[in-house]
Enzyme design. Sequence first.
Site, PDB file in Angstrom:
ATOM      1  CG  ASP A   6      36.699  35.233  34.093  1.00 10.62           C
ATOM      2  OD1 ASP A   6      37.814  35.418  34.218  1.00 10.62           O
ATOM      3  OD2 ASP A   6      35.747  35.716  33.475  1.00 10.62           O
ATOM      4  CB  SER A   7      38.364  39.154  35.636  1.00 10.45           C
ATOM      5  OG  SER A   7      38.197  38.812  34.192  1.00 10.45           O
ATOM      6  CE1 TYR A  38      39.489  40.847  38.846  1.00 11.75           C
ATOM      7  CE2 TYR A  38      40.054  38.356  39.205  1.00 11.75           C
ATOM      8  CZ  TYR A  38      39.476  39.475  39.487  1.00 11.75           C
ATOM      9  OH  TYR A  38      38.593  39.341  40.450  1.00 11.75           O
ATOM     10  N   GLY A  39      43.496  41.594  33.558  1.00  7.14           N
ATOM     11  CA  GLY A  39      44.426  41.443  32.670  1.00  7.14           C
ATOM     12  C   GLY A  39      45.531  42.564  32.425  1.00  7.14           C
ATOM     13  CB  CYS A  69      40.280  34.670  35.588  1.00  5.42           C
ATOM     14  SG  CYS A  69      41.196  36.214  35.016  1.00  5.42           S
ATOM     15  CG  ASN A  70      43.539  31.859  30.594  1.00  2.09           C
ATOM     16  OD1 ASN A  70      44.216  30.730  30.295  1.00  2.09           O
ATOM     17  ND2 ASN A  70      42.055  31.591  30.405  1.00  2.09           N
ATOM     18  CD  GLU A 148      33.875  42.185  28.753  1.00  4.86           C
ATOM     19  OE1 GLU A 148      33.709  43.086  29.342  1.00  4.86           O
ATOM     20  OE2 GLU A 148      34.015  41.294  29.492  1.00  4.86           O
ATOM     21  CB  CYS A 180      42.189  35.076  27.211  1.00  2.00           C
ATOM     22  SG  CYS A 180      41.081  36.320  27.491  1.00  2.00           S
ATOM     23  CB  THR A 181      37.752  34.036  30.052  1.00  6.54           C
ATOM     24  OG1 THR A 181      38.106  35.122  30.044  1.00  6.54           O
ATOM     25  CG2 THR A 181      38.246  33.171  31.135  1.00  6.54           C
ATOM     26  CG  HIS A 182      36.594  37.806  26.955  1.00  7.99           C
ATOM     27  ND1 HIS A 182      37.056  37.353  28.508  1.00  7.99           N
ATOM     28  CD2 HIS A 182      35.733  38.716  27.112  1.00  7.99           C
ATOM     29  CE1 HIS A 182      36.411  38.352  29.130  1.00  7.99           C
ATOM     30  NE2 HIS A 182      35.595  39.063  28.590  1.00  7.99           N
TER      31      HIS A 182
HETATM   32  N1  DGL Z   1      39.286  36.618  32.164  1.00  8.20           N
HETATM   33  C1  DGL Z   1      40.512  37.239  31.636  1.00  8.20           C
HETATM   34  C2  DGL Z   1      41.223  36.277  31.424  1.00  8.20           C
HETATM   35  O1  DGL Z   1      41.073  35.162  31.030  1.00  8.20           O
HETATM   36  C3  DGL Z   1      40.216  38.266  30.637  1.00  8.20           C
HETATM   37  C4  DGL Z   1      39.427  39.592  31.129  1.00  8.20           C
HETATM   38  C5  DGL Z   1      40.266  40.404  32.130  1.00  8.20           C
HETATM   39  O2  DGL Z   1      41.451  40.782  31.707  1.00  8.20           O
HETATM   40  O3  DGL Z   1      39.697  40.490  33.085  1.00  8.20           O
HETATM   41  O4  DGL Z   1      42.658  36.647  31.396  1.00  8.20           O
END
Ligand code: DGL
Length: 263
Positions: A6-7, A38-39, A69-70, A148, A180-182
Amino acid sequence: MIGIFDSGVGGMTVARAVEEVLPERSIIYFGDVARAPYGSKSPATISRYARQNCDFLLAKGARVIIVACNSAASVAGHLLQQEYDVPIMEVISPAVAQAVRASVSGRIGVIGTRATINARVYEQEICALKPAAKVFSQPCPLLVPLVEEGWLAKRETKMIIRRYLHPLRARSIDTLVLGCTHYPLLAHLIKPRLGPHVQVIDSSLAVAHVLKKFLVDNPTLADSLAKGEENRYYVSDLTEAAQSTARRIFGRPINLELVQIEK
Ligand code: DGL
């Protein structure tokens, strides 16, 4: 080992789900904390990072990789599947399959980062499975920083969620994909806002179940995966926020190991 990247540490929601569904399997996780988020990055940069993350996991002994990571899955998922010899799974297709099964009206909402929503992969995959579906996508860039920061029950977080979900409520969706992961960490605020008639799809559990089935169908691969070894959690930067988010996700302290992966 099952490799997951993941990011950052948000993708540990996927690691947690894999741990729950396949408790005997060993996981090797990489969170690219140093280069997150990453988003908000370009597809070219996200793809470059995704390749480096896969190379790292493979060098550490991963035999199957989950792109947790989506944003990376939306932009680079197909590319990685073409380029690498090991099976590469991602969080989008399992969530799409679950959403299409769950939706009666075909009116499906998707929330995610800007990179994920701009890539339109959820839309394409949902419509490929259910051509009559109507997909309503909403980027929610403020939610990742709120998670976060640990603002999981604050009034401000509720207000922002209300604002983001308003257009989706107005479209009378009956299913919402947490793209999204979060976002699973905000499900307790998202679900009541939408009401009991809206199904909320958490891609972390969906992908863990797809992996379980994949291993049953591919016993040679399943046999090659380590069992009973300690799960390892690597990060490209060791921050307090990463440590506390990891602890929050697993409900226990997680030993994060610092690695340098950029050549
Ligand atoms: N892991 C990213 C996602 O699932 C969210 C955090 C990011 O933007 O890096 O899209």
